[in-house]
Design an enzyme around this catalytic site. Structure first.
Site, PDB file in Angstrom:
ATOM      1  N   ASP A  38       0.811  -1.214   0.000  1.00  0.00           N
ATOM      2  CA  ASP A  38       0.000   0.000   0.000  1.00  0.00           C
ATOM      3  C   ASP A  38       0.853   1.277   0.000  1.00  0.00           C
ATOM      4  O   ASP A  38       1.445   1.632   1.015  1.00  0.00           O
ATOM      5  CB  ASP A  38      -0.895  -0.045   1.259  1.00  0.00           C
ATOM      6  CG  ASP A  38      -1.686   1.222   1.446  1.00  0.00           C
ATOM      7  OD1 ASP A  38      -2.100   1.503   2.597  1.00  0.00           O
ATOM      8  OD2 ASP A  38      -1.884   1.945   0.455  1.00  0.00           O
ATOM      9  N   ASP A 224      -2.361   5.602  -5.011  1.00  0.00           N
ATOM     10  CA  ASP A 224      -2.528   4.724  -3.862  1.00  0.00           C
ATOM     11  C   ASP A 224      -2.798   3.284  -4.295  1.00  0.00           C
ATOM     12  O   ASP A 224      -3.927   2.927  -4.651  1.00  0.00           O
ATOM     13  CB  ASP A 224      -3.682   5.237  -2.983  1.00  0.00           C
ATOM     14  CG  ASP A 224      -3.836   4.411  -1.726  1.00  0.00           C
ATOM     15  OD1 ASP A 224      -4.698   4.765  -0.892  1.00  0.00           O
ATOM     16  OD2 ASP A 224      -3.103   3.416  -1.566  1.00  0.00           O
TER      17      ASP A 224
HETATM   18  C1  LIG Z   1      -5.861  -1.257   2.693  1.00  0.00           C
HETATM   19  C2  LIG Z   1      -6.681  -0.119   3.321  1.00  0.00           C
HETATM   20  N1  LIG Z   1      -7.218   0.735   2.241  1.00  0.00           N
HETATM   21  C3  LIG Z   1      -8.334   0.378   1.500  1.00  0.00           C
HETATM   22  O1  LIG Z   1      -8.708   1.122   0.597  1.00  0.00           O
HETATM   23  C4  LIG Z   1      -9.077  -0.884   1.781  1.00  0.00           C
HETATM   24  C5  LIG Z   1      -9.894  -0.965   2.907  1.00  0.00           C
HETATM   25  N2  LIG Z   1     -10.596  -2.101   3.103  1.00  0.00           N
HETATM   26  C6  LIG Z   1     -10.524  -3.128   2.206  1.00  0.00           C
HETATM   27  C7  LIG Z   1     -11.323  -4.368   2.445  1.00  0.00           C
HETATM   28  N3  LIG Z   1      -9.735  -3.089   1.101  1.00  0.00           N
HETATM   29  C8  LIG Z   1      -9.005  -1.981   0.873  1.00  0.00           C
HETATM   30  N4  LIG Z   1      -8.183  -1.953  -0.214  1.00  0.00           N
HETATM   31  C9  LIG Z   1      -8.116  -3.123  -1.067  1.00  0.00           C
HETATM   32  C10 LIG Z   1      -7.058  -2.950  -2.120  1.00  0.00           C
HETATM   33  C11 LIG Z   1      -5.932  -3.699  -2.290  1.00  0.00           C
HETATM   34  C12 LIG Z   1      -5.268  -3.216  -3.409  1.00  0.00           C
HETATM   35  C13 LIG Z   1      -6.012  -2.204  -3.876  1.00  0.00           C
HETATM   36  O2  LIG Z   1      -7.115  -2.020  -3.061  1.00  0.00           O
HETATM   37  C14 LIG Z   1      -6.555   2.030   1.959  1.00  0.00           C
HETATM   38  C15 LIG Z   1      -6.610   2.943   3.179  1.00  0.00           C
HETATM   39  C16 LIG Z   1      -5.884   4.260   2.892  1.00  0.00           C
HETATM   40  C17 LIG Z   1      -4.477   4.010   2.427  1.00  0.00           C
HETATM   41  N5  LIG Z   1      -4.460   3.138   1.259  1.00  0.00           N
HETATM   42  C18 LIG Z   1      -5.129   1.837   1.489  1.00  0.00           C
END
Ligand SMILES: CCN(C(=O)c1cnc(C)nc1NCc1ccco1)[C@H]1CCCNC1
Length: 339
Positions: A38, A224
């Protein structure tokens, strides 16, 4: 996957084009975890064996058991990271973490309070922040910084490929130290990260079809890799949705009539002197549920308060179209057309 830098690429799994994650290990003997790599955060956290049974989301995921690792180092400092949907709390531990075949001794968080929303829906166990050190909570040196200081990488960069084709194996790839020529065509266009210390760039505008409708005076775009969608200021996104004839769902999502999808306009992001266009194929998630087709739009409204906001966040659906290189030595981001 052929990389020219000697590290082993990390294959990623693609879950419904909305979650991309890869495997790391923590501890000796290795305890395996699926994590999101991330760029929107800079800490590593995984569920803890000591997670309270109150938190169902802990028990549907792999949990780190310090007592089973001979390389575990006690820390115990409190940890909390804030997400839009709630915060994740725990305490710090230190152990050997292996990413892309590279071992680092890493301070990370053992999570003891994991909110069901959204993590009950997560196919991944935890998050490995690939952001800059100055966004790291508790001042912890991030994983990629620990890897760079070992001088094992040919270049201080990492690259992310997200596949859109559910049959494509792997569903994506993280390369540490370089790029993978198998996954892009043409040349890379680079732009400086506008505030050194965050994976964000200046955006000159957002067009729908031929018309520049949003961010006309310029704004910030966060790249992101951990966000599923593209988010923009709620007011802009609601105008965008009206323009494409989308209807809002209860939980903030949007859908369009599948019959109209092929006539939808493209959306173009003007970044670093180049135009990055998403067509309806890139921003419509076409799912068949119980025999009927649901066409959901992978844009969401999200108001990030100043000074950080207002911002646009370019997430997985953007990266699936534009193979992305994150360059820590030159503080720049590069995009090339993904194949
Ligand atoms: C990981 C926490 N995030 C999400 O948006 C998020 C939340 N909850 C779930 C279930 N999945 C998420 N992301 C899945 C994903 C994987 C790759 C692309 O997106 C974000 C929070 C802000 C920083 N950046 C990351």
């Amino acid at each position: 996957p052929s990389t020219s830098n000697g590290t082993t690429p990390t294959p990623l799994t693609n879950y419904l084009d909305a979650q991309y994650y890869g495997e790391i290990s923590i501890g000796s003997p290795a305890q395996m975890f699926n994590v999101v790599f991330d760029t929107g955060s800079a800490n590593l956290w995984v569920p803890s064996y000591n997670c309270s049974p109150l938190y169902t989301a802990c028990f549907t995921h792999n949990r780190y058991d310090a007592s089973k690792s001979r390389t575990h180092i006690e820390n115990g400092t409190g940890f909390s990271i804030q997400y839009a949907s709630g915060n994740v709390r725990g305490f710090l531990s230190e152990d050997v973490v292996v990413v892309g075949g590279i071992p680092v001794v890493q301070v990370f968080a053992e999570v003891t309070a994991l909110p069901a929303i959204p993590f009950i829906f997560a196919k991944f166990d935890g998050v490995l922040g690939m952001g800059y050190p100055n966004v790291a909570i508790d001042g912890i040196t991030p994983v990629f910084d620990r890897i760079m200081s070992q001088h094992v990488l040919k270049e201080d960069v990492f690259s992310v490929y997200y596949s859109k084709d559910p049959m494509h194996k792997p569903g994506g790839e993280l390369v540490l130290g370089g790029i993978d020529p198998d996954y892009y065509t043409g040349t890379f266009n680079y732009m400086g990260t506008h505030k050194a210390g965050k994976w964000e760039v200046n955006m000159k505008g957002v067009s729908v079809g031929e018309e520049m409708l949003f961010c006309k005076e310029g704004c910030t775009a966060v790249i992101d890799t951990g966000s599923s969608y593209i988010t923009g200021p709620a007011s802009s996104v609601s105008v965008l949705m009206k323009t494409i004839g989308a209807t809002e769902l209860a939980e903030g999502g949007y859908t369009v009539n599948c019959d109209l999808v092929k006539s939808l306009p493209s959306v173009t992001f003007h970044l670093g002197g180049h135009e990055y266009t998403l067509t309806e194929e890139d921003y419509i998630l076409w799912q068949s549920q119980f025999g009927e087709d649901i066409c959901s739009v992978t844009f969401r409204g999200l108001d990030v308060p100043p000074p950080t906001g207002p911002i646009w966040i370019l997430g997985a659906n953007f990266i699936a179209r534009y193979y992305t290189e994150f360059d820590r030595r030159k503080n720049r981001i590069g995009f090339a057309t993904a194949v």
